[in-house]
Design an enzyme around this catalytic site. Structure first.
Site, short mmCIF file in Angstrom:
data_model
loop_
_atom_site.label_atom_id
_atom_site.label_comp_id
_atom_site.label_asym_id
_atom_site.label_seq_id
_atom_site.Cartn_x
_atom_site.Cartn_y
_atom_site.Cartn_z
N CYS A 2 -4.39 -6.73 20.84
CA CYS A 2 -3.33 -7.16 22.12
C CYS A 2 -3.14 -5.74 22.81
O CYS A 2 -3.67 -4.79 22.43
CB CYS A 2 -1.92 -7.61 21.53
SG CYS A 2 -2.27 -8.93 20.45
N ARG A 27 -8.27 -6.58 26.03
CA ARG A 27 -7.73 -6.24 24.56
C ARG A 27 -7.51 -7.59 24.09
O ARG A 27 -7.26 -7.85 22.73
CB ARG A 27 -6.76 -5.31 24.42
CG ARG A 27 -6.92 -4.02 24.88
CD ARG A 27 -5.85 -2.95 24.65
NE ARG A 27 -5.66 -2.83 23.30
CZ ARG A 27 -6.04 -1.82 22.52
NH1 ARG A 27 -6.81 -0.85 23.11
NH2 ARG A 27 -5.78 -1.92 21.22
N TRP A 74 -3.95 -11.24 21.92
CA TRP A 74 -5.09 -12.10 21.35
C TRP A 74 -4.60 -12.68 20.26
O TRP A 74 -4.02 -12.05 19.26
CB TRP A 74 -6.14 -11.26 21.07
CG TRP A 74 -7.38 -11.77 20.64
CD1 TRP A 74 -8.36 -12.36 21.42
CD2 TRP A 74 -7.85 -12.17 19.23
NE1 TRP A 74 -9.44 -12.65 20.89
CE2 TRP A 74 -9.08 -12.71 19.55
CE3 TRP A 74 -7.25 -12.24 17.92
CZ2 TRP A 74 -9.81 -13.57 18.32
CZ3 TRP A 74 -7.91 -12.76 16.98
CH2 TRP A 74 -9.24 -13.00 17.13
N ASN A 98 1.31 -5.09 18.51
CA ASN A 98 0.03 -5.18 18.37
C ASN A 98 -0.53 -4.81 16.99
O ASN A 98 0.00 -3.99 16.54
CB ASN A 98 -0.75 -4.19 19.19
CG ASN A 98 -2.35 -4.33 19.03
OD1 ASN A 98 -2.71 -5.11 18.47
ND2 ASN A 98 -2.98 -3.07 19.26
N GLY A 99 -1.05 -5.88 16.03
CA GLY A 99 -1.27 -5.96 14.73
C GLY A 99 -1.03 -7.03 14.00
O GLY A 99 -1.04 -8.12 14.69
N GLU A 476 -29.23 -7.62 18.20
CA GLU A 476 -28.09 -7.14 19.42
C GLU A 476 -28.56 -7.80 20.63
O GLU A 476 -27.47 -8.10 21.37
CB GLU A 476 -28.28 -5.63 19.62
CG GLU A 476 -27.60 -4.98 21.08
CD GLU A 476 -26.01 -5.30 20.89
OE1 GLU A 476 -25.26 -5.21 22.00
OE2 GLU A 476 -25.51 -5.59 19.70
N LYS A 480 -25.65 -10.15 22.48
CA LYS A 480 -25.28 -10.23 23.99
C LYS A 480 -25.25 -11.63 24.59
O LYS A 480 -24.45 -12.00 25.35
CB LYS A 480 -26.11 -9.02 24.83
CG LYS A 480 -25.84 -7.77 24.71
CD LYS A 480 -24.64 -7.28 25.13
CE LYS A 480 -23.28 -7.10 24.16
NZ LYS A 480 -23.28 -6.35 22.91
N GLU A 483 -22.37 -13.86 23.39
CA GLU A 483 -20.86 -13.63 23.26
C GLU A 483 -20.48 -13.75 24.75
O GLU A 483 -19.56 -14.06 25.14
CB GLU A 483 -20.52 -12.16 22.87
CG GLU A 483 -21.13 -11.03 23.45
CD GLU A 483 -20.69 -9.81 22.95
OE1 GLU A 483 -19.39 -9.67 22.52
OE2 GLU A 483 -21.72 -8.87 22.79
N HIS A 499 -40.31 -19.84 6.53
CA HIS A 499 -39.73 -20.22 5.44
C HIS A 499 -38.39 -21.28 5.65
O HIS A 499 -37.62 -21.30 4.68
CB HIS A 499 -39.11 -19.00 4.42
CG HIS A 499 -40.46 -18.05 4.28
ND1 HIS A 499 -41.43 -18.35 3.48
CD2 HIS A 499 -40.95 -16.80 5.05
CE1 HIS A 499 -42.37 -17.28 3.43
NE2 HIS A 499 -41.82 -16.75 4.42
N LYS A 601 -11.69 -6.86 23.25
CA LYS A 601 -12.45 -5.77 23.17
C LYS A 601 -12.46 -4.84 21.64
O LYS A 601 -13.48 -4.19 21.35
CB LYS A 601 -12.15 -4.70 24.27
CG LYS A 601 -13.05 -3.43 24.41
CD LYS A 601 -14.51 -3.68 24.78
CE LYS A 601 -15.44 -2.52 25.05
NZ LYS A 601 -16.65 -2.86 25.06
C1 AGP Z 1 -19.74 -6.22 21.11
O1 AGP Z 1 -20.25 -6.59 22.51
C2 AGP Z 1 -18.49 -6.73 20.75
N1 AGP Z 1 -17.58 -6.25 21.63
C3 AGP Z 1 -18.16 -6.41 19.39
O2 AGP Z 1 -19.40 -7.12 18.45
C4 AGP Z 1 -17.98 -4.88 18.90
O3 AGP Z 1 -19.21 -4.42 19.11
C5 AGP Z 1 -17.29 -4.86 17.35
O4 AGP Z 1 -15.98 -5.57 17.69
C6 AGP Z 1 -17.11 -3.53 17.13
O5 AGP Z 1 -16.30 -2.68 18.05
P1 AGP Z 1 -16.07 -1.30 18.18
O6 AGP Z 1 -17.25 -0.50 18.33
O7 AGP Z 1 -15.14 -0.79 19.11
O8 AGP Z 1 -15.87 -0.73 16.66
#
Ligand code: AGP
Length: 606
Positions: A2, A27, A74, A98-99, A476, A480, A483, A499, A601
């Site tokens: 958050c 966030r 969040w 936040n937490g 990766e 991308k 997400e 397989h 994020k």
């Molecule tokens: C990637 O686009 C995502 N936002 C997510 O997978 C991210 O890489 C992951 O949460 C790790 O975050 P960090 O690099 O801030 O630790």
């Protein structure tokens, strides 16, 4: 997870808090709220959905408070709705959090004799606990100290009490929190993005620290000893958190990749010479084993770097998901280096992995983007990847910056072990100039990737296949795509497909084949062809040298071809093309590219 913001000062707290919440929205963005002093009483306004809904609601009154706290959420406990949105109020205590309070049910049970709970949240319980101790201790600081001792979990709190409407109290453990002062205006925030338009200088709260902000900032440690704090300076500018004319932060941050490479070269290898790396990275010759730990895209950088460390530096390298690493049995060995990868530096699982590595007497190296973040502060050594503020939830420039740092580290470790000569190392490093030019050309040619995206943006599923280092790139590229476009894409080791999973291939299903290693190219190509035989649309992603071998083969829907680069840097240009493809697929689908559904994020909870 958050975003928290707080303000005490001469200006309208509503304005400061709303602009701060917009900057923190990446966030978490499922609901938001504010509490401020209106006619000597606390007023709380909360709304479901984006910060824009809250801003609209606040325009309905003419309050001009000089103090306030705000939150963008969040959801972890309870649906994203107005009741569960922050701030929460119990007794004389109003707070944002936040937490995660892990023992909130136990505390709720204890406190339900004294408090009625309206929401499903853990936060409301923490609010009641603090209020309970305020009444018991009749001292705010003592109350925070007591509450902190009873709470299990992670927290950053900003609190206003009914009987002290000119002060904000804050405390943190694990979740990030900074505080700043400029011209007798005081700011509290989850990160610098929220206050960069006022100041780039800030204080960091350490584990368990408490502070009171009124006519000045009073810092205390968790035992309430008065402490002083060092001032930190953010090296970027407000432009880092602005779109600067781009439609989305993601596209702007892809464009930033060239500048990021320049930052890294300027800071770590100004002469493009191995001696620079020895000087700026240090000596890693004592390590016989590497374990790379991270989450999501950060973990994916490890999947690529593994091959560079093993192939070129001849060091056995494990790559671990932090959420698994923290609960599995680990076999620490002497001279093992644990490399922690994180953009935010606050990801809860990776932070815990850092602590576990240290508990097991292993050296830790953090490759981190956010300055002075928790993982950076808790690692034995940190190499910052200098990508600047990254706002779009889907990482682009920070992923590539982390991967470049890992590639440079593998060149240094290969040289330290005599696996490559000084000349070879310097020749590899010279290619960094080509990397910048090739990345620029790809980005300038972005419309080409839009045309390709038009071919399949309506699809519901697709595959990315590759072998060895290319499998890491597929992971990766696929994330991308998933997400931001919500297309269910899957990355698969090319040789594994037959397989079982090949049964999913249907007519016209897109299958990307990433091929950068010429020694195994024919193998991946055959696997791609096996999907073609079952009706797939093959898209070959490779470099010019490999493409030349297949120039007469027109069976591909598309060939995405980048210039040949040495194996340490080839992955970077390949991924920039995949980032652009995903961006345009999501754009054509009209999705919220910077704030994809259900994501945030920085994942500061388990
Ligand atoms: C990637 O686009 C995502 N936002 C997510 O997978 C991210 O890489 C992951 O949460 C790790 O975050 P960090 O690099 O801030 O630790």
């Amino acid at each position: 997870m958050c975003g928290i913001i707080g303000y005490v000062g001469k200006n309208n707290a509503k304005d400061v808090i709303i602009s701060g919440l917009y900057a923190l929205e990446y966030r978490g963005y499922d609901s938001s709220g504010i509490a401020y002093n209106a006619q000597n009483k606390i007023k709380i306004v909360k709304m479901e959905g984006k910060v824009a809904n809250l801003e609209k609601k606040l325009k309905e009154n003419n309050d001009i408070p000089n103090i306030g706290i705000g939150h963008t959420r969040w959801a972890t406990h309870g649906k994203p709705n107005e009741t569960n949105a922050h701030p929460h109020k119990e007794g004389i205590t109003t707070l944002v959090h936040n937490g995660i309070i892990e023992n909130y049910l136990e505390l709720k049970h204890k406190l339900s004799k004294y408090y009625k709970f309206k929401s499903e949240t853990d936060t409301e319980v923490a609010c009641a606990l603090i209020d309970y101790y305020v009444k018991k201790e009749n001292n705010k600081l003592e109350a925070l100290k007591m509450a902190q001792k009873e709470i299990n979990g992670s927290f950053a709190f900003a609190i206003i009490f009914d009987d002290e409407l000119n002060s904000i109290y804050i405390m943190r453990k694990d979740s990030p929190l900074i505080v700043a002062e400029k011209d007798n205006n005081y700011y509290v925030a989850s990160d610098i993005a929220a206050i960069l338009s006022y100041t780039n200088k800030y204080y960091l709260l350490d584990q368990g620290d408490i502070a009171k902000i009124s006519d000045k900032i009073y810092f205390y440690d968790k035992e309430l000893n008065s402490i002083t704090k060092e001032i930190n300076e953010y090296r970027g500018t407000i432009n880092d958190v602005m779109k600067n004319g781009f439609d989305h932060f993601m596209l702007k941050e892809i464009h930033d990749e060239i500048t990021v490479y320049k930052n890294i070269i300027r800071s770590y290898i100004p002469n493009l010479n191995i001696n620079d790396l020895k000087k700026n990275f240090g000596n890693f010759s004592k390590y016989h084993k590497i374990t790379i730990v991270g989450c999501g895209s950060a973990y994916h950088t490890g999947l690529v770097a593994k091959y560079l460390f093993e192939e070129f530096a001849n060091i056995p390298t494990n790559v671990e998901m932090a959420s698994e690493y923290r609960y599995k049995k680990i076999f620490p060995s002497k001279n093992e280096l644990v490399i922690l990868i994180s953009q935010s530096g606050e990801t809860a699982d990776t932070l815990e992995a850092a602590r576990i590595a240290k508990e097991n007497k292993m050296d830790t190296l953090g490759i981190i983007n956010v300055l002075s973040s928790s993982i950076a502060r808790e690692s034995n050594k940190v190499i910052y990847c200098l990508a600047g503020c990254e706002i779009a939830v889907a990482t682009t420039k920070a992923y590539l910056a982390q991967l470049l740092i890992l590639s440079l580290l593998s060149i240094l470790m290969a040289y330290e072990r005599g696996k490559i000569s000084k000349n070879e190392a310097n020749n590899y490093l010279k290619d960094l100039t080509k990397l910048q030019k090739d990345t620029k050309d790809i980005i300038n040619n972005k419309e080409y990737y839009k045309e390709i995206a038009k071919d399949f943006y309506k699809d519901r599923e697709m595959f990315f296949i590759g072998r060895n280092i290319d499998y890491g790139l597929c992971m990766e590229a696929s994330l991308k795509m998933k997400e931001i476009s919500y297309i269910h894409s899957e990355a698969y080791a090319a040789g594994e497909l037959k397989h079982g999973t090949i049964s999913l291939i249907e007519d016209n299903m897109v299958v990307f084949g990433i091929v950068t290693d010429s020694s195994i190219a024919p193998k991946t190509i055959s696997n791609l062809k096996e999907t073609k035989a079952r009706g797939s649309k093959m898209i070959l992603v490779t470099n010019k040298e490999i493409a030349n071998n297949y120039e007469n083969d027109n069976s591909y829907r598309f060939k995405i071809i980048v210039n040949k680069l040495n194996p340490f840097f080839q992955s970077l240009t390949i991924i920039t093309t995949m980032q652009l493809i995903s961006y345009y697929v999501a754009l054509l689908k009209g999705e919220n590219i910077d704030q994809p559904r259900n994501l945030a994020k920085s994942v500061t909870v388990e």
